[in-house]
Scaffold this motif. Structure first.
Motif, PDB file in Angstrom:
ATOM      1  N   LEU A 122     -55.392  27.714  98.296  1.00 13.32           N
ATOM      2  CA  LEU A 122     -55.038  27.837  96.879  1.00 13.32           C
ATOM      3  C   LEU A 122     -54.343  26.558  96.404  1.00 13.32           C
ATOM      4  O   LEU A 122     -54.669  26.005  95.343  1.00 13.32           O
ATOM      5  N   GLU A 123     -53.409  26.071  97.209  1.00  9.36           N
ATOM      6  CA  GLU A 123     -52.679  24.857  96.827  1.00  9.36           C
ATOM      7  C   GLU A 123     -53.622  23.660  96.709  1.00  9.36           C
ATOM      8  O   GLU A 123     -53.500  22.846  95.793  1.00  9.36           O
ATOM      9  N   LEU A 124     -54.564  23.567  97.635  1.00 10.22           N
ATOM     10  CA  LEU A 124     -55.530  22.459  97.578  1.00 10.22           C
ATOM     11  C   LEU A 124     -56.405  22.549  96.320  1.00 10.22           C
ATOM     12  O   LEU A 124     -56.672  21.535  95.666  1.00 10.22           O
ATOM     13  N   GLU A 125     -56.832  23.757  96.006  1.00 10.93           N
ATOM     14  CA  GLU A 125     -57.703  23.927  94.835  1.00 10.93           C
ATOM     15  C   GLU A 125     -56.944  23.655  93.532  1.00 10.93           C
ATOM     16  O   GLU A 125     -57.499  23.096  92.591  1.00 10.93           O
ATOM     17  N   VAL A 126     -55.687  24.076  93.485  1.00 10.96           N
ATOM     18  CA  VAL A 126     -54.878  23.808  92.286  1.00 10.96           C
ATOM     19  C   VAL A 126     -54.723  22.295  92.113  1.00 10.96           C
ATOM     20  O   VAL A 126     -54.906  21.757  91.015  1.00 10.96           O
ATOM     21  N   GLU A 127     -54.432  21.611  93.202  1.00 12.01           N
ATOM     22  CA  GLU A 127     -54.305  20.145  93.121  1.00 12.01           C
ATOM     23  C   GLU A 127     -55.610  19.510  92.652  1.00 12.01           C
ATOM     24  O   GLU A 127     -55.621  18.637  91.769  1.00 12.01           O
ATOM     25  N   ALA A 128     -56.730  19.962  93.217  1.00 10.93           N
ATOM     26  CA  ALA A 128     -58.028  19.373  92.852  1.00 10.93           C
ATOM     27  C   ALA A 128     -58.316  19.571  91.367  1.00 10.93           C
ATOM     28  O   ALA A 128     -58.796  18.652  90.685  1.00 10.93           O
ATOM     29  N   ALA A 129     -57.991  20.764  90.851  1.00  9.50           N
ATOM     30  CA  ALA A 129     -58.258  21.037  89.433  1.00  9.50           C
ATOM     31  C   ALA A 129     -57.355  20.187  88.543  1.00  9.50           C
ATOM     32  O   ALA A 129     -57.792  19.651  87.525  1.00  9.50           O
ATOM     33  N   LEU A 130     -56.082  20.050  88.947  1.00  8.21           N
ATOM     34  CA  LEU A 130     -55.164  19.226  88.148  1.00  8.21           C
ATOM     35  C   LEU A 130     -55.583  17.758  88.188  1.00  8.21           C
ATOM     36  O   LEU A 130     -55.469  17.042  87.193  1.00  8.21           O
ATOM     37  N   ARG A 131     -56.090  17.322  89.325  1.00  5.10           N
ATOM     38  CA  ARG A 131     -56.606  15.941  89.404  1.00  5.10           C
ATOM     39  C   ARG A 131     -57.820  15.776  88.502  1.00  5.10           C
ATOM     40  O   ARG A 131     -57.957  14.785  87.787  1.00  5.10           O
ATOM     41  N   ALA A 132     -58.720  16.767  88.551  1.00  4.75           N
ATOM     42  CA  ALA A 132     -59.945  16.687  87.746  1.00  4.75           C
ATOM     43  C   ALA A 132     -59.620  16.660  86.251  1.00  4.75           C
ATOM     44  O   ALA A 132     -60.385  16.129  85.456  1.00  4.75           O
ATOM     45  N   ALA A 133     -58.479  17.231  85.883  1.00 10.13           N
ATOM     46  CA  ALA A 133     -58.076  17.238  84.477  1.00 10.13           C
ATOM     47  C   ALA A 133     -57.107  16.090  84.158  1.00 10.13           C
ATOM     48  O   ALA A 133     -56.473  16.076  83.100  1.00 10.13           O
ATOM     49  N   ALA A 134     -56.990  15.137  85.084  1.00 16.19           N
ATOM     50  CA  ALA A 134     -56.144  13.955  84.903  1.00 16.19           C
ATOM     51  C   ALA A 134     -54.697  14.325  84.574  1.00 16.19           C
ATOM     52  O   ALA A 134     -54.042  13.701  83.749  1.00 16.19           O
ATOM     53  N   LEU A 135     -54.200  15.381  85.234  1.00 13.84           N
ATOM     54  CA  LEU A 135     -52.836  15.832  84.973  1.00 13.84           C
ATOM     55  C   LEU A 135     -51.957  15.795  86.220  1.00 13.84           C
ATOM     56  O   LEU A 135     -50.725  15.832  86.127  1.00 13.84           O
ATOM     57  N   TRP A 136     -52.562  15.682  87.373  1.00 14.60           N
ATOM     58  CA  TRP A 136     -51.831  15.812  88.645  1.00 14.60           C
ATOM     59  C   TRP A 136     -50.631  14.889  88.717  1.00 14.60           C
ATOM     60  O   TRP A 136     -49.512  15.319  89.031  1.00 14.60           O
ATOM     61  N   GLU A 137     -50.824  13.601  88.413  1.00  9.73           N
ATOM     62  CA  GLU A 137     -49.724  12.636  88.584  1.00  9.73           C
ATOM     63  C   GLU A 137     -48.528  12.996  87.705  1.00  9.73           C
ATOM     64  O   GLU A 137     -47.391  12.732  88.068  1.00  9.73           O
ATOM     65  N   GLU A 138     -48.799  13.613  86.557  1.00  8.63           N
ATOM     66  CA  GLU A 138     -47.717  13.927  85.633  1.00  8.63           C
ATOM     67  C   GLU A 138     -46.959  15.197  86.001  1.00  8.63           C
ATOM     68  O   GLU A 138     -45.860  15.421  85.496  1.00  8.63           O
ATOM     69  N   VAL A 139     -47.550  16.045  86.826  1.00  9.15           N
ATOM     70  CA  VAL A 139     -46.899  17.345  87.089  1.00  9.15           C
ATOM     71  C   VAL A 139     -46.664  17.647  88.572  1.00  9.15           C
ATOM     72  O   VAL A 139     -46.088  18.677  88.904  1.00  9.15           O
ATOM     73  N   ARG A 140     -47.086  16.742  89.455  1.00 13.95           N
ATOM     74  CA  ARG A 140     -47.075  17.066  90.885  1.00 13.95           C
ATOM     75  C   ARG A 140     -45.691  17.440  91.401  1.00 13.95           C
ATOM     76  O   ARG A 140     -45.574  18.229  92.326  1.00 13.95           O
ATOM     77  N   ASP A 141     -44.647  16.882  90.791  1.00 16.98           N
ATOM     78  CA  ASP A 141     -43.303  17.206  91.286  1.00 16.98           C
ATOM     79  C   ASP A 141     -42.623  18.312  90.477  1.00 16.98           C
ATOM     80  O   ASP A 141     -41.420  18.544  90.615  1.00 16.98           O
ATOM     81  N   ARG A 142     -43.354  18.999  89.621  1.00 23.00           N
ATOM     82  CA  ARG A 142     -42.758  20.153  88.897  1.00 23.00           C
ATOM     83  C   ARG A 142     -43.799  21.250  88.662  1.00 23.00           C
ATOM     84  O   ARG A 142     -43.907  21.817  87.583  1.00 23.00           O
ATOM     85  N   LEU A 143     -44.537  21.546  89.707  1.00 23.00           N
ATOM     86  CA  LEU A 143     -45.613  22.533  89.598  1.00 23.00           C
ATOM     87  C   LEU A 143     -45.099  23.920  89.243  1.00 23.00           C
ATOM     88  O   LEU A 143     -45.827  24.740  88.702  1.00 23.00           O
ATOM     89  N   HIS A 144     -43.819  24.177  89.547  1.00 23.12           N
ATOM     90  CA  HIS A 144     -43.302  25.526  89.304  1.00 23.12           C
ATOM     91  C   HIS A 144     -42.455  25.605  88.037  1.00 23.12           C
ATOM     92  O   HIS A 144     -41.844  26.626  87.748  1.00 23.12           O
ATOM     93  N   ALA A 145     -42.520  24.523  87.256  1.00 21.57           N
ATOM     94  CA  ALA A 145     -41.860  24.547  85.941  1.00 21.57           C
ATOM     95  C   ALA A 145     -42.756  25.297  84.945  1.00 21.57           C
ATOM     96  O   ALA A 145     -43.973  25.373  85.134  1.00 21.57           O
ATOM     97  N   PRO A 146     -42.140  25.838  83.880  1.00 25.99           N
ATOM     98  CA  PRO A 146     -42.948  26.587  82.892  1.00 25.99           C
ATOM     99  C   PRO A 146     -43.968  25.676  82.201  1.00 25.99           C
ATOM    100  O   PRO A 146     -43.633  24.577  81.760  1.00 25.99           O
ATOM    101  N   ALA A 147     -45.198  26.184  82.108  1.00 32.98           N
ATOM    102  CA  ALA A 147     -46.266  25.410  81.468  1.00 32.98           C
ATOM    103  C   ALA A 147     -45.930  25.105  80.015  1.00 32.98           C
ATOM    104  O   ALA A 147     -46.302  24.054  79.487  1.00 32.98           O
ATOM    105  N   LEU A 148     -45.212  26.023  79.380  1.00 34.45           N
ATOM    106  CA  LEU A 148     -44.936  25.845  77.950  1.00 34.45           C
ATOM    107  C   LEU A 148     -43.940  24.723  77.694  1.00 34.45           C
ATOM    108  O   LEU A 148     -43.712  24.347  76.550  1.00 34.45           O
ATOM    109  N   ARG A 149     -43.356  24.155  78.749  1.00 33.56           N
ATOM    110  CA  ARG A 149     -42.467  23.016  78.570  1.00 33.56           C
ATOM    111  C   ARG A 149     -43.240  21.682  78.533  1.00 33.56           C
ATOM    112  O   ARG A 149     -42.675  20.635  78.224  1.00 33.56           O
ATOM    113  N   LEU A 150     -44.506  21.709  78.842  1.00 29.75           N
ATOM    114  CA  LEU A 150     -45.313  20.483  78.787  1.00 29.75           C
ATOM    115  C   LEU A 150     -45.563  20.075  77.331  1.00 29.75           C
ATOM    116  O   LEU A 150     -45.484  20.903  76.424  1.00 29.75           O
ATOM    117  N   SER A 151     -45.920  18.799  77.129  1.00 21.85           N
ATOM    118  CA  SER A 151     -46.290  18.345  75.781  1.00 21.85           C
ATOM    119  C   SER A 151     -47.621  18.992  75.382  1.00 21.85           C
ATOM    120  O   SER A 151     -48.338  19.533  76.229  1.00 21.85           O
TER     121      SER A 151
END
Ligand SMILES: Nc1ncnc2c1ncn2[C@@H]1O[C@H](COP(=O)(O)OP(=O)(O)O)[C@@H](O)[C@H]1O
Ligand SMILES: [Mg+2]
Length: 253
Positions: A122-151
């Protein structure tokens, strides 16, 4: 060489109650590249897009006649499970709509629903999807933060990651950047083009410049009818129909 066709629409007419929103639409959407739908507000772009993954099923009063084929299969056939159809055909909306939970859980949600995965997978697939959406680098260290706090732009890319996670064959975008600033828009456009190189992508946009930047081919709709669909450069430089030309020149149609 003829292009592979992903969707074939045959005489599709869409109703909301008694009102016709799309009339006798016949068109093929190629498997490769990005197809844009343009046309004035209310001409039926979103309705047609939602026919491609049965998202209209949940709209009260909606009905459809004619046929929508995905890879030759009747999307509205008895044997089709709409939940599976929506896994194969992902969708991203104008207003980003992350679930009110963590970044990780947003992407993991569909994976848990559709696949049986270990925590590590599951963790690998989540990372792959976030990479595919060009978001991984911006969120990799706060994966468990609320999504609604993102821009806003990050939330939209999260919705793209959430859709990509379940490995769709097609991605549908309904004005995905119209609530975003220019920089966030550019990132979404970049993604749309990149995805178009490996899967079928259909994007509704009222932004003509955006269609000309991202789409291999463009379909122009007016009052529920397809007026013409051609390679984007040709449609923009040499429209075949007077209605298209008028619309592109900003004249009344
Ligand atoms: N949920 C709905 N219920 C009733 N009518 C709708 C609904 N959604 C869209 N329509 C009508 O269908 C027509 C096409 O709308 P839509 O597909 O949203 O156009 P577009 O995306 O091109 O702006 C419009 O006349 C609109 O008012
Ligand atoms: Mg719309």
């Amino acid at each position: 060489m003829p292009e592979d066709i992903r969707f074939s629409l045959r005489n599709v007419t869409c109703f909301y109650g008694e009102r016709v929103a799309v009339r006798q639409l016949t068109m093929d959407i190629p498997a490769q590249g990005v197809t844009a739908f343009i046309g004035p507000s209310g001409c039926g772009k979103s309705t047609i897009l939602r026919c491609l993954n049965r998202m209209n099923d949940v709209v009260p009063g909606f009905s459809l006649t004619g046929q929508v084929l995905l890879d030759g299969e009747d999307l509205y056939g008895e044997a089709q499970d709409p939940v599976l159809v929506r896994r194969r055909v992902g969708m991203v909306f104008q207003r980003s709509n992350p679930f009110p939970t963590s970044i990780f859980n947003n992407v993991a949600y569909g994976l848990k629903l559709h696949f049986k995965l270990s925590r590590a997978q599951l963790e690998l697939e989540v990372e792959a999807a976030l990479r595919a959406a060009a978001l991984w680098e911006e969120v990799r260290d706060r994966l468990h933060a609320p999504a609604l706090r993102l821009s806003g732009g990050q939330q939209q890319r999260l919705c793209i990651a959430r859709a990509l996670a379940v490995k769709p064959e097609v991605m549908l975008f309904d004005e995905p950047a119209s609530a975003l600033d220019p920089l966030a828009t550019a990132k979404v456009e970049e993604l749309v083009m990149e995805l178009g190189r490996r899967m079928t992508v259909v994007i509704v946009t009222h932004n003509l410049a955006q269609a000309s930047r991202v789409a291999d081919r463009t379909a122009f709709f007016l009052r529920g009818e397809l007026i013409e669909m051609r390679p984007t450069v040709e449609l923009f430089t040499n429209p075949q129909r007077p209605e298209t030309e008028a619309y592109l020149r900003g004249r009344p149609v």
